[in-house]
Design a protein around this motif. Structure first.
Motif, PDB file in Angstrom:
ATOM      1  N   LYS A  36       0.828  -1.206   0.000  1.00  0.00           N
ATOM      2  CA  LYS A  36       0.000   0.000   0.000  1.00  0.00           C
ATOM      3  C   LYS A  36       0.862   1.257   0.000  1.00  0.00           C
ATOM      4  CE  LYS A  36      -3.823   0.226   2.356  1.00  0.00           C
ATOM      5  NZ  LYS A  36      -4.870   0.366   3.418  1.00  0.00           N
ATOM      6  N   GLN A  37       1.862   1.308   0.860  1.00  0.00           N
ATOM      7  CA  GLN A  37       2.716   2.489   0.940  1.00  0.00           C
ATOM      8  C   GLN A  37       3.498   2.715  -0.351  1.00  0.00           C
ATOM      9  OE1 GLN A  37       2.613   4.858   3.251  1.00  0.00           O
ATOM     10  NE2 GLN A  37       0.929   3.607   4.088  1.00  0.00           N
ATOM     11  N   ALA A  38       3.934   1.628  -0.963  1.00  0.00           N
ATOM     12  CA  ALA A  38       4.668   1.747  -2.225  1.00  0.00           C
ATOM     13  C   ALA A  38       3.776   2.318  -3.320  1.00  0.00           C
ATOM     14  CB  ALA A  38       5.218   0.388  -2.643  1.00  0.00           C
ATOM     15  N   ARG A  39       2.533   1.832  -3.390  1.00  0.00           N
ATOM     16  CA  ARG A  39       1.605   2.311  -4.421  1.00  0.00           C
ATOM     17  C   ARG A  39       1.198   3.759  -4.160  1.00  0.00           C
ATOM     18  NH1 ARG A  39      -2.889  -2.313  -5.187  1.00  0.00           N
ATOM     19  NH2 ARG A  39      -3.695  -0.758  -6.669  1.00  0.00           N
ATOM     20  N   LEU A  40       0.962   4.089  -2.888  1.00  0.00           N
ATOM     21  CA  LEU A  40       0.599   5.470  -2.552  1.00  0.00           C
ATOM     22  C   LEU A  40       1.752   6.421  -2.845  1.00  0.00           C
ATOM     23  CD1 LEU A  40      -1.346   4.969   0.804  1.00  0.00           C
ATOM     24  CD2 LEU A  40      -2.295   5.497  -1.451  1.00  0.00           C
ATOM     25  N   SER A  41       2.962   5.985  -2.547  1.00  0.00           N
ATOM     26  CA  SER A  41       4.139   6.824  -2.816  1.00  0.00           C
ATOM     27  C   SER A  41       4.294   7.079  -4.311  1.00  0.00           C
ATOM     28  CB  SER A  41       5.392   6.148  -2.264  1.00  0.00           C
ATOM     29  OG  SER A  41       6.547   6.901  -2.570  1.00  0.00           O
ATOM     30  N   ASP A  42       4.040   6.052  -5.112  1.00  0.00           N
ATOM     31  CA  ASP A  42       4.131   6.196  -6.566  1.00  0.00           C
ATOM     32  C   ASP A  42       3.091   7.196  -7.069  1.00  0.00           C
ATOM     33  OD1 ASP A  42       5.004   5.380  -9.281  1.00  0.00           O
ATOM     34  OD2 ASP A  42       2.991   4.533  -9.406  1.00  0.00           O
ATOM     35  N   ILE A  43       1.866   7.103  -6.557  1.00  0.00           N
ATOM     36  CA  ILE A  43       0.811   8.029  -6.962  1.00  0.00           C
ATOM     37  C   ILE A  43       1.167   9.454  -6.544  1.00  0.00           C
ATOM     38  CG2 ILE A  43      -1.597   8.702  -6.543  1.00  0.00           C
ATOM     39  CD1 ILE A  43      -2.251   5.723  -6.345  1.00  0.00           C
ATOM     40  N   GLU A  44       1.698   9.618  -5.332  1.00  0.00           N
ATOM     41  CA  GLU A  44       2.076  10.948  -4.850  1.00  0.00           C
ATOM     42  C   GLU A  44       3.180  11.564  -5.704  1.00  0.00           C
ATOM     43  OE1 GLU A  44       2.946   9.927  -0.855  1.00  0.00           O
ATOM     44  OE2 GLU A  44       0.823   9.675  -0.316  1.00  0.00           O
ATOM     45  N   THR A  45       4.096  10.724  -6.183  1.00  0.00           N
ATOM     46  CA  THR A  45       5.144  11.216  -7.095  1.00  0.00           C
ATOM     47  C   THR A  45       4.538  11.669  -8.415  1.00  0.00           C
ATOM     48  OG1 THR A  45       6.807   9.740  -6.125  1.00  0.00           O
ATOM     49  CG2 THR A  45       7.254  10.591  -8.334  1.00  0.00           C
ATOM     50  N   GLN A  46       3.607  10.875  -8.941  1.00  0.00           N
ATOM     51  CA  GLN A  46       2.937  11.258 -10.186  1.00  0.00           C
ATOM     52  C   GLN A  46       2.163  12.559 -10.014  1.00  0.00           C
ATOM     53  OE1 GLN A  46       0.897   8.007 -12.458  1.00  0.00           O
ATOM     54  NE2 GLN A  46       1.609   6.688 -10.803  1.00  0.00           N
ATOM     55  N   LEU A  47       1.495  12.714  -8.871  1.00  0.00           N
ATOM     56  CA  LEU A  47       0.751  13.943  -8.599  1.00  0.00           C
ATOM     57  C   LEU A  47       1.683  15.141  -8.511  1.00  0.00           C
ATOM     58  CD1 LEU A  47      -1.922  12.743  -6.018  1.00  0.00           C
ATOM     59  CD2 LEU A  47      -2.381  13.810  -8.231  1.00  0.00           C
ATOM     60  N   GLU A  48       2.815  14.947  -7.863  1.00  0.00           N
ATOM     61  CA  GLU A  48       3.789  16.045  -7.761  1.00  0.00           C
ATOM     62  C   GLU A  48       4.290  16.459  -9.136  1.00  0.00           C
ATOM     63  OE1 GLU A  48       8.064  17.120  -5.548  1.00  0.00           O
ATOM     64  OE2 GLU A  48       7.119  15.153  -5.269  1.00  0.00           O
ATOM     65  N   ASN A  49       4.564  15.474  -9.993  1.00  0.00           N
ATOM     66  CA  ASN A  49       5.012  15.777 -11.354  1.00  0.00           C
ATOM     67  C   ASN A  49       3.922  16.511 -12.138  1.00  0.00           C
ATOM     68  OD1 ASN A  49       7.468  14.536 -10.892  1.00  0.00           O
ATOM     69  ND2 ASN A  49       6.814  12.558 -11.728  1.00  0.00           N
ATOM     70  N   LEU A  50       2.663  16.079 -11.947  1.00  0.00           N
ATOM     71  CA  LEU A  50       1.552  16.758 -12.612  1.00  0.00           C
ATOM     72  C   LEU A  50       1.420  18.195 -12.126  1.00  0.00           C
ATOM     73  CD1 LEU A  50      -1.398  14.197 -12.778  1.00  0.00           C
ATOM     74  CD2 LEU A  50      -0.235  15.267 -14.699  1.00  0.00           C
ATOM     75  N   ASN A  51       1.518  18.374 -10.820  1.00  0.00           N
ATOM     76  CA  ASN A  51       1.414  19.724 -10.252  1.00  0.00           C
ATOM     77  C   ASN A  51       2.516  20.634 -10.794  1.00  0.00           C
ATOM     78  OD1 ASN A  51      -0.793  18.999  -8.717  1.00  0.00           O
ATOM     79  ND2 ASN A  51       0.421  18.461  -6.922  1.00  0.00           N
ATOM     80  N   ASN A  52       3.728  20.094 -10.904  1.00  0.00           N
ATOM     81  CA  ASN A  52       4.857  20.876 -11.439  1.00  0.00           C
ATOM     82  C   ASN A  52       4.608  21.237 -12.897  1.00  0.00           C
ATOM     83  OD1 ASN A  52       6.211  20.721  -9.009  1.00  0.00           O
ATOM     84  ND2 ASN A  52       7.430  18.940  -9.600  1.00  0.00           N
ATOM     85  N   ARG A  53       4.066  20.288 -13.652  1.00  0.00           N
ATOM     86  CA  ARG A  53       3.770  20.537 -15.066  1.00  0.00           C
ATOM     87  C   ARG A  53       2.707  21.629 -15.208  1.00  0.00           C
ATOM     88  NH1 ARG A  53       5.060  21.172 -20.238  1.00  0.00           N
ATOM     89  NH2 ARG A  53       3.443  20.471 -21.681  1.00  0.00           N
ATOM     90  N   ILE A  54       1.653  21.544 -14.406  1.00  0.00           N
ATOM     91  CA  ILE A  54       0.578  22.530 -14.467  1.00  0.00           C
ATOM     92  C   ILE A  54       1.093  23.899 -14.040  1.00  0.00           C
ATOM     93  CG2 ILE A  54      -1.610  23.215 -13.397  1.00  0.00           C
ATOM     94  CD1 ILE A  54      -2.317  20.218 -13.298  1.00  0.00           C
ATOM     95  N   GLN A  55       1.933  23.921 -13.005  1.00  0.00           N
ATOM     96  CA  GLN A  55       2.508  25.186 -12.546  1.00  0.00           C
ATOM     97  C   GLN A  55       3.387  25.799 -13.634  1.00  0.00           C
ATOM     98  OE1 GLN A  55       1.871  26.764  -9.756  1.00  0.00           O
ATOM     99  NE2 GLN A  55       3.315  28.436 -10.124  1.00  0.00           N
ATOM    100  N   SER A  56       4.162  24.957 -14.292  1.00  0.00           N
ATOM    101  CA  SER A  56       5.033  25.436 -15.373  1.00  0.00           C
ATOM    102  C   SER A  56       4.222  26.030 -16.514  1.00  0.00           C
ATOM    103  CB  SER A  56       5.901  24.285 -15.875  1.00  0.00           C
ATOM    104  OG  SER A  56       6.661  24.676 -16.991  1.00  0.00           O
ATOM    105  N   LEU A  57       3.117  25.374 -16.864  1.00  0.00           N
ATOM    106  CA  LEU A  57       2.270  25.882 -17.951  1.00  0.00           C
ATOM    107  C   LEU A  57       1.610  27.200 -17.578  1.00  0.00           C
ATOM    108  CD1 LEU A  57       0.545  22.574 -19.119  1.00  0.00           C
ATOM    109  CD2 LEU A  57       2.197  23.941 -20.420  1.00  0.00           C
ATOM    110  N   SER A  58       1.209  27.332 -16.311  1.00  0.00           N
ATOM    111  CA  SER A  58       0.552  28.552 -15.877  1.00  0.00           C
ATOM    112  C   SER A  58       1.505  29.740 -15.862  1.00  0.00           C
ATOM    113  CB  SER A  58      -0.059  28.368 -14.472  1.00  0.00           C
ATOM    114  OG  SER A  58       0.959  28.175 -13.516  1.00  0.00           O
ATOM    115  N   GLU A  59       2.796  29.475 -15.712  1.00  0.00           N
ATOM    116  CA  GLU A  59       3.799  30.537 -15.663  1.00  0.00           C
ATOM    117  C   GLU A  59       4.332  30.909 -17.039  1.00  0.00           C
ATOM    118  OE1 GLU A  59       6.718  28.961 -13.048  1.00  0.00           O
ATOM    119  OE2 GLU A  59       5.545  29.335 -11.220  1.00  0.00           O
ATOM    120  N   SER A  60       4.098  30.036 -18.020  1.00  0.00           N
ATOM    121  CA  SER A  60       4.644  30.286 -19.366  1.00  0.00           C
ATOM    122  C   SER A  60       3.719  31.176 -20.188  1.00  0.00           C
ATOM    123  CB  SER A  60       4.864  28.966 -20.086  1.00  0.00           C
ATOM    124  OG  SER A  60       3.656  28.266 -20.240  1.00  0.00           O
TER     125      SER A  60
END
Length: 330
Positions: A306-330
């Motif tokens: 469970k922790q491994a799967r949740l950690s993987d999802i949290e990493t994907q979410l962080e990458n998505l958030n960074n991508r969205i933030q980057s697009l909003s700033e461009s």
């Protein structure tokens, strides 16, 4: 020298054959197959779409054939196996097409009101005693729920997160009975008293008001979602570039004339704007949020997994958030 000349001649022949085959392959593009998910009755949609497809055929100089399917999965599979070239999807099904069927977003619809988005709804009968999600969830075990197609954005994914995941409710077990149907079926079964509460959407409501105004009058909206990006148009990414160019030119300019706007009116669209796969980023966030919630509450999964799967999802979410933030700033 003779060997060199022979090799050169062989190369020329190979190149010529390649060019000939390329020309032949290009000339064989005689039909574009357009996938359409039946969010309402197929006959209604066939009548609504045909003038638009006829205009597309005239502009591209090829036949354009509609492919109607009763659910999103069938259209996704049709694209995956090259049975269709372009399709109208919701965002959730577009995500599946991009990830699993070699799809690529190139445009999105603009509503007749000029909106580049729409809203998911929860509806009950006009005479229903329920007026809020809280009341529905409190009495869920007494009610029949009309959920959307599992690949529907407004009918399944969005209410799945905002209505159910955020309230720690599993609709499959919370309600007395749960059915999965398209938008129009959900609305009609609520209007006819066969289902107590169902998912729906604002764009489908507009179409219902045109096709079944008497049924639309019998519905009451008890919940509206945050804005959902408007529906994308997706083509196969391996489609010939020349066909892509013609399609994009036709789609992005369509709606400029009064006659074209009249063709789009039954779909409640005024035209199209360019888009790309980044349109799916907020939808991907919702899907990951929902998956995170499900795994967190699943006691059948051992703690380490469970922790491994949740950690993987949290990493994907962080990458998505960074991508969205980057697009909003461009």
């Amino acid at each position: 020298m003779f060997v060199s000349q022979l090799r050169y001649s062989t190369l020329l022949i190979a190149v010529s054959i390649g060019l000939l085959n390329s020309t032949l392959a290009h000339s064989e593009v005689e039909t574009i197959r357009f996938g359409i998910t039946s969010t309402e009755s197929s006959q209604n949609q066939a009548d609504q779409w045909q003038p638009f497809l006829d205009d597309m055929s005239n502009a591209l100089g090829v036949d354009v054939e509609p492919f109607f399917a009763t659910d999103y999965s069938a259209v996704i599979q049709a694209m995956r196996f090259n049975k269709i070239d372009i399709a109208w999807y919701g965002n959730k099904s577009a995500m599946e097409a991009v990830d699993r069927a070699n799809g690529e977003i190139f445009a999105q619809t603009v509503s007749s009101d000029g909106d580049q988005g729409y809203w998911g709804l929860m509806i009950v009968h006009q005479d229903s005693p329920y007026n809020s999600i809280a009341e529905i969830l409190e009495h869920a075990n007494e009610l029949t729920f009309g959920n959307g197609d599992p690949n529907s954005t407004s009918g399944f994914l969005v209410p799945g997160y905002y209505v159910f995941a955020e309230n720690n409710v599993d609709p499959r077990t919370a309600f007395r009975r749960t059915l999965n149907s398209n938008h129009e079926t959900n609305a009609l079964t609520v209007a006819n008293g066969q289902v107590d509460v169902a998912t729906f959407s604002t764009d489908s409501m507009k179409r219902l008001e045109i096709n079944h105004p008497d049924k639309a009058d019998q519905l009451k909206i008890i919940w509206q979602s945050p804005l959902i990006p408007s529906d994308p148009l997706v083509w196969r990414s391996d489609l010939e570039q020349e066909i892509k160019n013609k399609l994009q030119q036709f789609i992005l300019s369509y709606g400029e004339t009064a006659a074209q706007r009249e063709v789009l009116e039954p779909m409640n669209w005024s035209g199209f704007v360019a888009s790309n796969n980044d349109q799916l980023l907020p939808i991907r966030q919702l899907e990951l949020f929902r998956e995170h919630s499900q795994i967190s509450s699943d006691n059948s999964i051992d703690d380490e997994t469970k922790q491994a799967r949740l950690s993987d999802i949290e990493t994907q979410l962080e990458n998505l958030n960074n991508r969205i933030q980057s697009l909003s700033e461009s």
